[in-house]
Enzyme design. Sequence first.
Site, PDB file in Angstrom:
ATOM      1  N   LYS A  82      -4.932  17.566 -37.041  1.00 39.78           N
ATOM      2  CA  LYS A  82      -3.837  16.761 -36.513  1.00 39.78           C
ATOM      3  C   LYS A  82      -4.489  15.915 -35.432  1.00 39.78           C
ATOM      4  O   LYS A  82      -5.423  16.385 -34.783  1.00 39.78           O
ATOM      5  CB  LYS A  82      -2.806  17.649 -35.810  1.00 39.78           C
ATOM      6  CG  LYS A  82      -1.633  18.068 -36.635  1.00 39.78           C
ATOM      7  CD  LYS A  82      -0.637  18.760 -35.738  1.00 39.78           C
ATOM      8  CE  LYS A  82       0.424  19.443 -36.568  1.00 39.78           C
ATOM      9  NZ  LYS A  82       1.344  20.212 -35.766  1.00 39.78           N
ATOM     10  N   HIS A 113      -3.511  15.355 -29.078  1.00 42.80           N
ATOM     11  CA  HIS A 113      -2.390  14.946 -28.249  1.00 42.80           C
ATOM     12  C   HIS A 113      -2.822  14.946 -26.788  1.00 42.80           C
ATOM     13  O   HIS A 113      -3.594  15.806 -26.367  1.00 42.80           O
ATOM     14  CB  HIS A 113      -1.236  15.922 -28.466  1.00 42.80           C
ATOM     15  CG  HIS A 113       0.048  15.465 -27.855  1.00 42.80           C
ATOM     16  ND1 HIS A 113       0.369  15.731 -26.556  1.00 42.80           N
ATOM     17  CD2 HIS A 113       1.071  14.746 -28.378  1.00 42.80           C
ATOM     18  CE1 HIS A 113       1.551  15.192 -26.292  1.00 42.80           C
ATOM     19  NE2 HIS A 113       2.002  14.597 -27.377  1.00 42.80           N
ATOM     20  N   HIS A 147      -2.998  18.074 -24.697  1.00 39.31           N
ATOM     21  CA  HIS A 147      -4.147  18.980 -24.780  1.00 39.31           C
ATOM     22  C   HIS A 147      -5.240  18.581 -23.801  1.00 39.31           C
ATOM     23  O   HIS A 147      -6.009  19.412 -23.352  1.00 39.31           O
ATOM     24  CB  HIS A 147      -4.687  19.029 -26.202  1.00 39.31           C
ATOM     25  CG  HIS A 147      -3.714  19.621 -27.174  1.00 39.31           C
ATOM     26  ND1 HIS A 147      -3.237  18.947 -28.259  1.00 39.31           N
ATOM     27  CD2 HIS A 147      -3.091  20.815 -27.181  1.00 39.31           C
ATOM     28  CE1 HIS A 147      -2.380  19.705 -28.918  1.00 39.31           C
ATOM     29  NE2 HIS A 147      -2.265  20.851 -28.280  1.00 39.31           N
TER      30      HIS A 147
HETATM   31  N1  ARG Z   1      -1.989  24.734 -30.245  1.00 36.55           N
HETATM   32  C1  ARG Z   1      -0.785  24.883 -29.498  1.00 36.55           C
HETATM   33  C2  ARG Z   1      -0.017  23.581 -29.448  1.00 36.55           C
HETATM   34  O1  ARG Z   1      -0.600  22.551 -29.479  1.00 36.55           O
HETATM   35  C3  ARG Z   1      -1.035  25.332 -28.090  1.00 36.55           C
HETATM   36  C4  ARG Z   1      -1.530  26.727 -27.995  1.00 36.55           C
HETATM   37  C5  ARG Z   1      -1.372  27.282 -26.622  1.00 36.55           C
HETATM   38  N2  ARG Z   1      -1.779  28.663 -26.535  1.00 36.55           N
HETATM   39  C6  ARG Z   1      -1.080  29.666 -27.045  1.00 36.55           C
HETATM   40  N3  ARG Z   1      -1.595  30.860 -26.948  1.00 36.55           N
HETATM   41  N4  ARG Z   1       0.082  29.496 -27.589  1.00 36.55           N
HETATM   42  O2  ARG Z   1       1.181  23.570 -29.347  1.00 36.55           O
END
Ligand code: ARG
Length: 565
Positions: free
Chosen positions: A128, A131, A134
């Site tokens: 993806k 974003h 991040h």
């Molecule tokens: N990949 C997830 C997102 O972009 C964030 C993950 C954050 N960490 C977790 N343990 N949920 O929404």
Amino acid sequence: MNAADFRQEAAEVIARHAELDSEAVARMLTVPPKPDMGDFAFPCFTLAKKLRKAPPLIARELAEKASADLDLLSGADAAGGYVNLSVDRTRFAEAVLHEAAAGEAYGRCQDGAGETIAIDYSSPNIAKPFHVGHLRSTIIGGALVRIFEALGYEVVGINHVGDWGTQFGRQIAGLKHFGKPGDENDLMSLNRLYVQFHEVADGDPELVEEAREWFRRQEAGDPEALELWRRIRDTSLDYFKRIYERLGVRFDSYTGESFFNDKMDAVIEEARAKGLAAESDGALIIDLSAEGIDTPALLEKGDGTTLYLTRDVAAARYRHDTYGCDRIVYVVASGQSLHFRQLFTVLKLLGHPWWKDCVHVNFGLVQGMSTRKGNVIYLEELLDEARQRALTYMREQIEKRLDLDDEETVAEAVGIAAIFFADLSKQRIKDYRFDWDLAISFDGDTGPYLMSAHARIAGILRNCGIDPDPEADVGPLVEPEAHRLVSLVARYPDILREAGRLYEPSVLCNYLLELARGLHASYAVLRVKGEEAGKAQARLLLFTAVKQVLRSGLTILGIRPLERM
Ligand code: ARG
């Protein structure tokens, strides 16, 4: 003797004469509004009721008694309802500067010795587009890793990569339809194909169905689907690792979502066995309404695909067992607040008392940073643009041109400092608008400004023609500007503690700005060149200490303190 002893004496002398507990007094101590009024202020207002006296009278009586009972402090004066206490400036400077100038260790402490904190940060979704949220998580999380390390904790940096999910079906379908061999090994091509898939998919239900089928195959363990998934994952991780290196962040583990595929059944079984799980519309849920959360936690969807939350439950338990961590910190956007409340509550209901030691460190949105449509950014492009803009700024705004080798290195560091500081200096919960010109300027409240403050002292130390004496006598530091800098340097260890306590790098940012401003205001007064030796040495010692703190603070923020720029 160190800086904390002075504060300690202030708390104790007040405690003695006001018949209070010295720790309670220590918590009440503030700073007088003007530096020439003293170094600590004790407010007498809460005593008024107990003593049935007006605060100014209490302050006068307390100041009088305290004055006769001082050692490291030099005076106690009443001002309105406050007692202001002043340090003996020479002894204070001696204690602070000799310690601070000595080296890297200054500001670091062992508060967290024996404790382990896992910090889950960055955690982008693979297959993806990246974003901007991040990036915020990467910047804030990276700073928190270094703050907690400085406080003596064992820190485990975890990248909970989003490497499993329906998006892989779309990515694979895009690859199969529009790609050419080898595209799976190149992130830019993958991104392009992903976008292309979405452009076509709207009017093409067959293509959408095909994407679903690919993800179904992936989940069923189909070798071709898995092989493509692995390639895409490797390509993305290689790319991210390159960027992380450029950004100076590190991870101890990349156990992403896929890692927990075989660890979720246990969670579901246990939820069932404990009578927590319930069927609802074909899905498996945990009702959290008794815990004050209206939205149930979704453990499993009707079609058998398990979810984000279930993986996170498995991940939290895994981290707890594997690292024996005392705390798990999740640096994730505020948009996921409900998710984390649900997660922590599910852990609680499953009987894990350490659910209380899980923390969601949330943050707001960034606007204006996207280089393309929406909030999607291409990290490498963003960093290249930052470097280019830094280069242009330095060429156009700064008179002194550096030789080219240096110029590129400096521009790269300045670009990153601009982005990092713009982000870290805001209270993390706030949304903010990113503006290149504001972020890069060398004379606003920016990362590049702090870098140039550091480089300027480095220049003074380099060019003064004197060998600094780390044991220099601080007696000549009588100017208020000098005392102000000493007081700021003295606060550094507590600033790091405060930043850690609040999970708030902006505390450190604001402090470093204040230090740099103090420095700026002192140059005209605290000259080194041409001064008599004793004075010059004392000032050099002060500047060495300030430089040391700037260097340490910037490094913790992820900004490179350069010696020349
Ligand atoms: N990949 C997830 C997102 O972009 C964030 C993950 C954050 N960490 C977790 N343990 N949920 O929404």
